[in-house]
Motif scaffolding. Structure first.
Motif, PDB file in Angstrom:
ATOM      1  N   LEU A  40      44.649 -69.711   5.033  1.00  0.00           N
ATOM      2  CA  LEU A  40      45.732 -70.314   4.253  1.00  0.00           C
ATOM      3  C   LEU A  40      45.513 -71.823   4.173  1.00  0.00           C
ATOM      4  O   LEU A  40      45.486 -72.512   5.190  1.00  0.00           O
ATOM      5  CB  LEU A  40      47.066 -69.989   4.932  1.00  0.00           C
ATOM      6  CG  LEU A  40      48.354 -70.444   4.255  1.00  0.00           C
ATOM      7  CD1 LEU A  40      48.488 -69.827   2.863  1.00  0.00           C
ATOM      8  CD2 LEU A  40      49.548 -70.055   5.125  1.00  0.00           C
ATOM      9  N   HIS A  42      47.479 -74.348   2.700  1.00  0.00           N
ATOM     10  CA  HIS A  42      48.665 -75.144   3.015  1.00  0.00           C
ATOM     11  C   HIS A  42      49.739 -74.235   3.618  1.00  0.00           C
ATOM     12  O   HIS A  42      50.145 -73.260   3.004  1.00  0.00           O
ATOM     13  CB  HIS A  42      49.218 -75.833   1.769  1.00  0.00           C
ATOM     14  CG  HIS A  42      48.320 -76.901   1.225  1.00  0.00           C
ATOM     15  ND1 HIS A  42      47.981 -78.026   1.944  1.00  0.00           N
ATOM     16  CD2 HIS A  42      47.693 -77.009   0.015  1.00  0.00           C
ATOM     17  CE1 HIS A  42      47.183 -78.794   1.202  1.00  0.00           C
ATOM     18  NE2 HIS A  42      46.982 -78.201   0.047  1.00  0.00           N
ATOM     19  N   ARG A  43      50.204 -74.581   4.806  1.00  0.00           N
ATOM     20  CA  ARG A  43      51.221 -73.800   5.512  1.00  0.00           C
ATOM     21  C   ARG A  43      52.478 -74.665   5.598  1.00  0.00           C
ATOM     22  O   ARG A  43      52.422 -75.818   6.036  1.00  0.00           O
ATOM     23  CB  ARG A  43      50.718 -73.417   6.901  1.00  0.00           C
ATOM     24  CG  ARG A  43      50.381 -74.621   7.739  1.00  0.00           C
ATOM     25  CD  ARG A  43      49.474 -74.324   8.927  1.00  0.00           C
ATOM     26  NE  ARG A  43      49.306 -75.560   9.718  1.00  0.00           N
ATOM     27  CZ  ARG A  43      48.451 -76.527   9.409  1.00  0.00           C
ATOM     28  NH1 ARG A  43      47.670 -76.413   8.343  1.00  0.00           N
ATOM     29  NH2 ARG A  43      48.363 -77.610  10.163  1.00  0.00           N
ATOM     30  N   ALA A  77      53.639 -77.551  10.601  1.00  0.00           N
ATOM     31  CA  ALA A  77      53.405 -77.339   9.169  1.00  0.00           C
ATOM     32  C   ALA A  77      52.642 -78.532   8.611  1.00  0.00           C
ATOM     33  O   ALA A  77      52.742 -79.647   9.139  1.00  0.00           O
ATOM     34  CB  ALA A  77      54.737 -77.175   8.440  1.00  0.00           C
ATOM     35  N   VAL A 301      52.561 -64.183   7.015  1.00  0.00           N
ATOM     36  CA  VAL A 301      51.596 -65.282   7.159  1.00  0.00           C
ATOM     37  C   VAL A 301      50.195 -64.723   7.401  1.00  0.00           C
ATOM     38  O   VAL A 301      49.204 -65.217   6.848  1.00  0.00           O
ATOM     39  CB  VAL A 301      52.008 -66.236   8.296  1.00  0.00           C
ATOM     40  CG1 VAL A 301      50.894 -67.234   8.588  1.00  0.00           C
ATOM     41  CG2 VAL A 301      53.272 -66.990   7.922  1.00  0.00           C
ATOM     42  N   GLU A 305      47.056 -65.511   5.017  1.00  0.00           N
ATOM     43  CA  GLU A 305      45.807 -66.043   5.561  1.00  0.00           C
ATOM     44  C   GLU A 305      44.629 -65.147   5.184  1.00  0.00           C
ATOM     45  O   GLU A 305      43.559 -65.628   4.797  1.00  0.00           O
ATOM     46  CB  GLU A 305      45.901 -66.155   7.085  1.00  0.00           C
ATOM     47  CG  GLU A 305      46.822 -67.264   7.577  1.00  0.00           C
ATOM     48  CD  GLU A 305      46.929 -67.281   9.094  1.00  0.00           C
ATOM     49  OE1 GLU A 305      46.388 -66.357   9.747  1.00  0.00           O
ATOM     50  OE2 GLU A 305      47.556 -68.211   9.629  1.00  0.00           O
ATOM     51  N   LEU A 366      56.472 -69.171  14.038  1.00  0.00           N
ATOM     52  CA  LEU A 366      55.740 -69.882  12.996  1.00  0.00           C
ATOM     53  C   LEU A 366      54.974 -71.061  13.579  1.00  0.00           C
ATOM     54  O   LEU A 366      53.837 -71.340  13.178  1.00  0.00           O
ATOM     55  CB  LEU A 366      56.697 -70.374  11.910  1.00  0.00           C
ATOM     56  CG  LEU A 366      57.039 -69.435  10.766  1.00  0.00           C
ATOM     57  CD1 LEU A 366      57.974 -70.139   9.786  1.00  0.00           C
ATOM     58  CD2 LEU A 366      55.791 -68.934  10.036  1.00  0.00           C
ATOM     59  N   TYR A 370      51.183 -71.539  12.930  1.00  0.00           N
ATOM     60  CA  TYR A 370      50.735 -72.704  12.171  1.00  0.00           C
ATOM     61  C   TYR A 370      49.804 -73.575  13.005  1.00  0.00           C
ATOM     62  O   TYR A 370      48.829 -74.144  12.478  1.00  0.00           O
ATOM     63  CB  TYR A 370      51.943 -73.516  11.706  1.00  0.00           C
ATOM     64  CG  TYR A 370      52.665 -72.941  10.494  1.00  0.00           C
ATOM     65  CD1 TYR A 370      52.191 -71.812   9.825  1.00  0.00           C
ATOM     66  CD2 TYR A 370      53.827 -73.541  10.017  1.00  0.00           C
ATOM     67  CE1 TYR A 370      52.853 -71.298   8.722  1.00  0.00           C
ATOM     68  CE2 TYR A 370      54.500 -73.031   8.904  1.00  0.00           C
ATOM     69  CZ  TYR A 370      54.013 -71.912   8.265  1.00  0.00           C
ATOM     70  OH  TYR A 370      54.673 -71.430   7.152  1.00  0.00           O
ATOM     71  N   CYS A 373      46.520 -71.908  12.973  1.00  0.00           N
ATOM     72  CA  CYS A 373      45.899 -72.079  11.653  1.00  0.00           C
ATOM     73  C   CYS A 373      45.295 -73.471  11.529  1.00  0.00           C
ATOM     74  O   CYS A 373      44.184 -73.636  11.035  1.00  0.00           O
ATOM     75  CB  CYS A 373      46.963 -71.860  10.579  1.00  0.00           C
ATOM     76  SG  CYS A 373      46.354 -71.973   8.883  1.00  0.00           S
TER      77      CYS A 373
END
Length: 377
Positions: A40, A42-43, A77, A301, A305, A366, A370, A373
């Motif tokens: 992904l 942009h989260r 984020a 999510v 991804e 999250l 995130y 990620c």
């Protein structure tokens, strides 16, 4: 120039519930083809900047600045979807996010005002987004959200409630509605292109038959996505159809509420509040489950991804007008909120009371995802 005539999404949801909006207006959609992904890009999270329903929930610049820091440093984020009405609120929040090094997805959402005012708001916000972009900020600009709902003249009715009621009654000429929608979307895209020279987008409902969009007008396909499937492969098959345009795909909203069974409502989780009563109260006996909300968000999510999507923004960071009442479940309006934090009033029965938010399990889940990620990029 400040404009407080808009309608927040939360207020729409309240109105939709009041007129008995059925799932047919915001359906889950059909499945398409499959594919793989690359992570992904942009989260993020949606941050709404509405004026607030009560004096106690009025927009606060100081609160906004604290929230933006939390979004970056604790939620991990890299993107904030700044949406709502009020050009001053939108631009102040976008500027703060850019200053903090976040990717900005700026999306004015103004409703129940003349078309000219909506186009003027798009132009003002687009010019500001262009200034941020030229200053080196990472910015995408969305010209709006689900115009069929917010813009008068597309669906008959002077207000959102009138339009929802007409849709629910089945009295709307859908072909005429879609022609009007196409004309306004083209106008909005032209205004956006005129003032903003970065990536342009729009946030559409996920039912393409109901809201067909000419994505040739935009650089990024934006979808408000509220489906529920038991298997991740089914989400992937459904989402693949939005990639047929050969353009980046952004999930401009995704989420659910914190009670057992909420994900299965496919976007209708808010419909457990009786808005005809004052104060508003919860219908039935839903079982609060922050774990249910967290699990659904992480499931999606992981899907995003796996598909290598351009962006995904969870809906939403906070909903001030849906306070959590652990002392009185009948008035625990946070049950019907999609937010990943829960507002708690200092004085629960006082509309003017100050309040603070606390993270839900969804926030923590999250944040962990995130962070992972970010570390893998």
């Amino acid at each position: 120039m400040e404009n407080t005539k808009g309608i927040s999404r939360a207020r729409f949801l309240a109105g939709a519930a009041a007129v008995g909006l059925a799932g047919a207006v915001l359906p889950a959609g059909q499945a398409g083809a499959t594919g793989g992904g690359r992570g992904l890009r942009h989260r993020g999270v949606v941050y709404t900047v509405g004026a607030g329903e009560t004096p106690g929930t009025a927009w606060s610049a100081a609160r906004m600045r604290r929230d933006i820091r939390v979004i970056r440093d604790e939620l991990h984020a890299d993107t904030v979807d700044v949406t709502g009405d009020g050009v001053d609120r939108l631009t102040a929040t976008a500027a703060e996010a850019a200053e903090r090094g976040l990717h900005v997805w700026l999306q004015p959402t103004l409703g129940d005002v003349p078309e000219r005012e909506i186009l003027d708001s798009i132009a003002e916000c687009g010019r500001f987004a262009e200034r941020l972009r030229r200053q080196g900020a990472s910015v995408d600009f969305s010209v709006g959200c689900e115009f069929w709902l917010f813009v008068p003249g597309i669906v008959p009715g002077e207000t959102v409630l009138d339009r929802v009621e007409n849709l629910q009654k089945g009295t709307v000429d859908e072909a005429r509605m879609q022609r009007r929608l196409a004309r306004f979307t083209a106008k909005a895209a032209a205004v956006g292109r005129d003032v903003f020279h970065g990536r342009l987008s729009y946030a559409a409902a996920q039912d393409e038959e109901f809201e067909p969009v000419d994505w040739n007008l935009f650089d990024v396909v934006g979808i408000d996505y509220y489906s529920y499937h038991r298997q991740q492969a089914d989400y992937i098959r459904e989402l693949r159809r939005y990639q047929r345009w050969g353009k980046p795909l952004a999930i401009t909203e995704f989420g659910t509420c914190a009670y057992v069974g909420a994900p299965e409502t496919a976007g209708m989780g808010w419909n457990i509040v009786d808005y005809t009563k004052e104060p508003n109260e919860i219908k039935g006996d839903p079982v609060r489950s922050e774990r249910t909300q967290a699990a659904y968000l992480i499931d999606l999510v992981e899907v995003f991804e796996s598909m290598g999507l351009y962006a995904a923004m969870a809906f939403e960071f906070v909903t001030p007008d849906a306070p959590h009442r652990p002392d009185n479940p009948r008035y625990d309006l946070d049950l019907a909120s999609y937010a990943i934090t829960k507002p708690i009033k200092d004085r629960p029965d006082d509309p003017a009371s100050d309040w603070h938010w606390e993270p839900k399990e969804a926030f923590h889940a999250l944040a962990r995802r995130y962070r992972r990620c970010a570390q893998s990029q």
